[in-house]
Write a protein that holds these residues in place. Structure first.
Motif, PDB file in Angstrom:
ATOM      1  N   ALA A 473       7.290  24.802   7.995  1.00 42.23           N
ATOM      2  CA  ALA A 473       7.788  26.167   7.817  1.00 42.23           C
ATOM      3  C   ALA A 473       6.664  27.185   7.613  1.00 42.23           C
ATOM      4  N   GLY A 474       5.420  26.754   7.753  1.00 38.92           N
ATOM      5  CA  GLY A 474       4.287  27.639   7.491  1.00 38.92           C
ATOM      6  C   GLY A 474       4.296  28.920   8.307  1.00 38.92           C
ATOM      7  N   TRP A 475       4.962  28.919   9.434  1.00 34.87           N
ATOM      8  CA  TRP A 475       5.046  30.121  10.271  1.00 34.87           C
ATOM      9  C   TRP A 475       5.735  31.283   9.549  1.00 34.87           C
ATOM     10  N   GLN A 476       6.549  30.972   8.532  1.00 33.13           N
ATOM     11  CA  GLN A 476       7.272  32.040   7.837  1.00 33.13           C
ATOM     12  C   GLN A 476       6.348  32.919   7.008  1.00 33.13           C
ATOM     13  N   ARG A 477       5.152  32.459   6.776  1.00 32.50           N
ATOM     14  CA  ARG A 477       4.169  33.247   6.046  1.00 32.50           C
ATOM     15  C   ARG A 477       3.499  34.274   6.965  1.00 32.50           C
ATOM     16  N   GLN A 478       3.630  34.084   8.272  1.00 36.73           N
ATOM     17  CA  GLN A 478       3.013  34.986   9.245  1.00 36.73           C
ATOM     18  C   GLN A 478       3.934  36.172   9.491  1.00 36.73           C
ATOM     19  N   MET A 479       3.598  37.296   8.890  1.00 30.26           N
ATOM     20  CA  MET A 479       4.496  38.450   8.884  1.00 30.26           C
ATOM     21  C   MET A 479       4.841  38.940  10.285  1.00 30.26           C
ATOM     22  N   HIS A 480       3.894  38.838  11.213  1.00 28.73           N
ATOM     23  CA  HIS A 480       4.134  39.356  12.561  1.00 28.73           C
ATOM     24  C   HIS A 480       5.355  38.701  13.213  1.00 28.73           C
ATOM     25  N   ILE A 481       5.610  37.447  12.895  1.00 29.16           N
ATOM     26  CA  ILE A 481       6.716  36.725  13.532  1.00 29.16           C
ATOM     27  C   ILE A 481       8.051  37.381  13.173  1.00 29.16           C
ATOM     28  N   TYR A 482       8.141  37.877  11.964  1.00 33.85           N
ATOM     29  CA  TYR A 482       9.348  38.575  11.533  1.00 33.85           C
ATOM     30  C   TYR A 482       9.342  40.044  11.958  1.00 33.85           C
ATOM     31  N   LEU A 483       8.191  40.704  11.773  1.00 39.01           N
ATOM     32  CA  LEU A 483       8.147  42.157  11.882  1.00 39.01           C
ATOM     33  C   LEU A 483       7.789  42.671  13.273  1.00 39.01           C
ATOM     34  N   ASN A 484       6.959  41.938  13.987  1.00 34.00           N
ATOM     35  CA  ASN A 484       6.426  42.435  15.261  1.00 34.00           C
ATOM     36  C   ASN A 484       6.428  41.317  16.306  1.00 34.00           C
ATOM     37  N   PRO A 485       7.604  40.970  16.822  1.00 35.47           N
ATOM     38  CA  PRO A 485       7.669  39.843  17.768  1.00 35.47           C
ATOM     39  C   PRO A 485       6.746  40.038  18.970  1.00 35.47           C
ATOM     40  N   PHE A 486       6.013  38.997  19.276  1.00 34.22           N
ATOM     41  CA  PHE A 486       5.054  38.916  20.385  1.00 34.22           C
ATOM     42  C   PHE A 486       3.782  39.721  20.145  1.00 34.22           C
ATOM     43  N   TYR A 487       3.666  40.340  18.956  1.00 36.13           N
ATOM     44  CA  TYR A 487       2.394  40.963  18.587  1.00 36.13           C
ATOM     45  C   TYR A 487       1.545  39.899  17.890  1.00 36.13           C
ATOM     46  N   TYR A 488       0.915  39.041  18.633  1.00 34.78           N
ATOM     47  CA  TYR A 488      -0.074  38.137  18.059  1.00 34.78           C
ATOM     48  C   TYR A 488      -1.049  37.659  19.119  1.00 34.78           C
ATOM     49  N   ILE A 489      -0.552  37.462  20.335  1.00 30.50           N
ATOM     50  CA  ILE A 489      -1.466  37.095  21.410  1.00 30.50           C
ATOM     51  C   ILE A 489      -2.481  38.215  21.604  1.00 30.50           C
TER      52      ILE A 489
END
Length: 564
Positions: A473-489
């Protein structure tokens, strides 16, 4: 004017939207291109005011999420900003269908119309209620995250304040810190799962109503991707797996030997040196003072910029109770002022975030001096991240101001961390493609998918019995996944460019800075690929680009291992 003095009042959005409706009609009925252009410029002035008030509210709300006034105002913007944005798109639609468009394109530029075409594909009146709910869910996630009160070492800490313990010399302390953090997320497991599940379903429904198969293409449109798409990103991730992951794995073996670990456990991942990671000396104020000295020395342009930032107190960097997590730079158009938000916690990350967010702020400051249309002042986000990530490397001559006799250690720490990030960033991106391609996945299935990607992108890590992280579940700590979908690549693409700037800097710092300044000063007047190539660099999508970055970075890191 200091940020604390920036005026804020809730605007009459109904009146502002009525003005936009009138301007839309004026563009549609314009008898000349000049008449249509003047209506468009009037629209820009209105959106500048509304965007500025929204930004001021957001900053003050994230600085203290418990402030009842700005909590209420933030809820107002969550509810009403999608309505205003929809009216903005009506202006774009009017410009795109204007009979004087050929003349307007000659005067204002074709790229402006290309950007408007992308934007009008991003929303529709039929999804406004869903966009409002999406905003509320994002705020709920941030508030839940910010509410963390984690008992540890006789103290009560936020997630950000726990960070130094996660890099402690004592391996047992590091493990305990990750366990304490994990317990907070596990105790709120159902809530974190529920918020994300609702976000995925919400965004999927938005996509369906707009005629898309799933949220992925809509997500790309909202990221304003221009000149590349899903297939190019997939090919880039493949190159990272094939060409960068082996280099990272080799460096991780060196790290494991260096710290004397029998295996690379997750709580060892960011612990790079047996005597501890480099830490900046001095207080937060002293770090900021050193930052001011650095930017005054770097160039005349950065000297002017940093004095402006300090004179107007455009920072809030201390981690504190009730403050939203993370760091960001935003821009207040009416004041021509960037603002840097962070959570200093006594780690090297304080310097990383200062140079990173200052890269964003400097680019915004330079663009403001050119009096460009907002659509040209704004960059797509991967270009923005080039500004910030490259600045981290181009300030290398001044890192001693923060680290003194630990400077060599920090230089190696920063270089290795930059390389180590790339597989993780691509993992975050592929995870989101999986989730939005399969929106009916259960929380458990998402966690299982994350752990499969861990093996693909970070095969050197072991999770053991860590709570939260150990169950995927470590991905839940990555705020972008919740707040800014596809803003990480975007970070990965930008880091690949930043590593090229670093290679140039190692050969000729003046040439590297000259190219960087030229790239920054283009602002948003070209696509991401265009501005990168204009600086004489390779696009991350080009064959050989990732491989070259992997080889150069690995060789430098291996050659600069610290002597015992």
């Amino acid at each position: 004017m200091k940020f604390a003095e920036f005026p804020y009042e809730r605007p009459d959005l109904q009146a502002a939207m009525a003005q936009l409706d009138a301007l839309s009609r004026s563009i549609t009925s314009a008898t000349t291109a000049e008449e249509a252009k003047n209506a468009f410029l009037s629209f820009e002035k209105i959106t500048e005011r509304i965007g500025s008030l929204s930004a001021i509210c957001y900053i003050r709300h994230t600085v203290d999420t418990r402030d009842p006034f700005y909590e209420k105002e933030n809820a107002f913007w969550d509810e009403n900003l999608p309505l205003f944005t929809d009216r903005q798109l009506d202006i774009y639609r009017a410009m795109l269908s204007c009979p004087h468009r050929p003349e307007l394109e000659k005067e204002l530029g074709k790229l402006l119309f290309d950007k408007m075409e992308i934007d009008v594909k991003s929303a529709d009146p039929s999804i406004l209620s869903l966009m409002q709910e999406e905003n509320r869910l994002q705020t709920e996630y941030q508030q839940l995250y910010a509410s963390a009160q984690i008992p540890f070492a006789g103290k009560t800490l936020t997630v950000a304040q726990l960070a130094p313990y996660k890099q402690d010399l004592d391996r047992a302390v590091r493990k305990s810190a990750f366990e304490a953090e994990g317990r907070f997320f596990d105790e709120n497991r159902e809530k974190f799962d529920e918020i994300y599940d609702r976000l995925v379903k919400n965004r999927t429904e938005q996509a369906h109503r707009m005629g898309y198969e799933n949220f992925i293409p809509l997500g790309y449109i909202r990221m304003k991707r221009n000149g590349y798409g899903i297939s190019e990103v997939e090919a880039y991730r493949k190159k990272i797996v094939e060409e960068m992951v082996p280099a990272v794995s080799e460096l991780k073996k060196v790290q494991q030997k260096r710290i004397g670990a029998d295996s690379m456990q997750y709580f060892d991942d960011t612990f790079l040196f047996p005597d501890g990671n480099p830490v900046p000396f001095g207080s937060a104020d002293e770090i900021l003072t050193a930052g001011r000295q650095m930017y005054r020395a770097l160039s005349p342009e950065t000297a002017e910029f940093i004095d402006f930032m300090f004179r107007n107190e455009l920072f809030d960097v201390l981690a504190k109770e009730g403050k939203a997590p993370g760091g960001y730079c935003t821009y207040i158009p009416s004041q021509k002022s960037p603002f840097i938000f962070s959570n200093f916690n006594g780690t090297a990350g304080d310097v990383d975030v200062l140079t990173h967010e200052a890269g964003h702020a400097f680019a915004a400051y330079q663009a403001a001096k050119q009096n460009l249309l907002p659509e040209y002042a704004d960059n797509t986000l991967e270009a923005c991240e080039v500004h910030s990530m490259s600045m981290e490397f181009l300030t290398s001559d001044y890192h001693h101001l923060f680290f003194a006799d630990q400077t060599d250690k920090y230089q190696l720490f920063h270089a290795e961390s930059a390389v180590f990030f790339l597989p993780y960033g691509c993992m975050v991106d592929e995870f989101q493609h999986i989730v939005y391609g399969n929106p009916e996945m259960t929380p458990q299935q998402r966690n299982e998918a994350w752990m499969i990607l861990e093996q693909k992108y970070r095969p050197y890590l072991t999770f053991g019995d860590l709570p939260f992280y150990g169950r995927g579940a470590g991905w839940q700590r990555q705020m972008h996944i919740y707040l800014n979908p596809f803003y990480y690549i975007d970070y990965c693409l930008a880091q690949t460019v930043a590593l090229q700037f670093w290679a140039l800097y190692l050969k000729d710092p003046q040439d590297a800075w000259k190219r960087y300044l030229a790239l920054v000063n283009q602002a948003g007047t070209g696509t991401f690929v265009d501005v990168v190539k204009a600086a004489g660099l390779k696009s991350p999508f080009e064959d050989g680009c990732v491989k070259e970055a992997a080889e150069v970075s690995k060789e430098w890191c291996l050659a600069h291992q610290l002597k015992k």
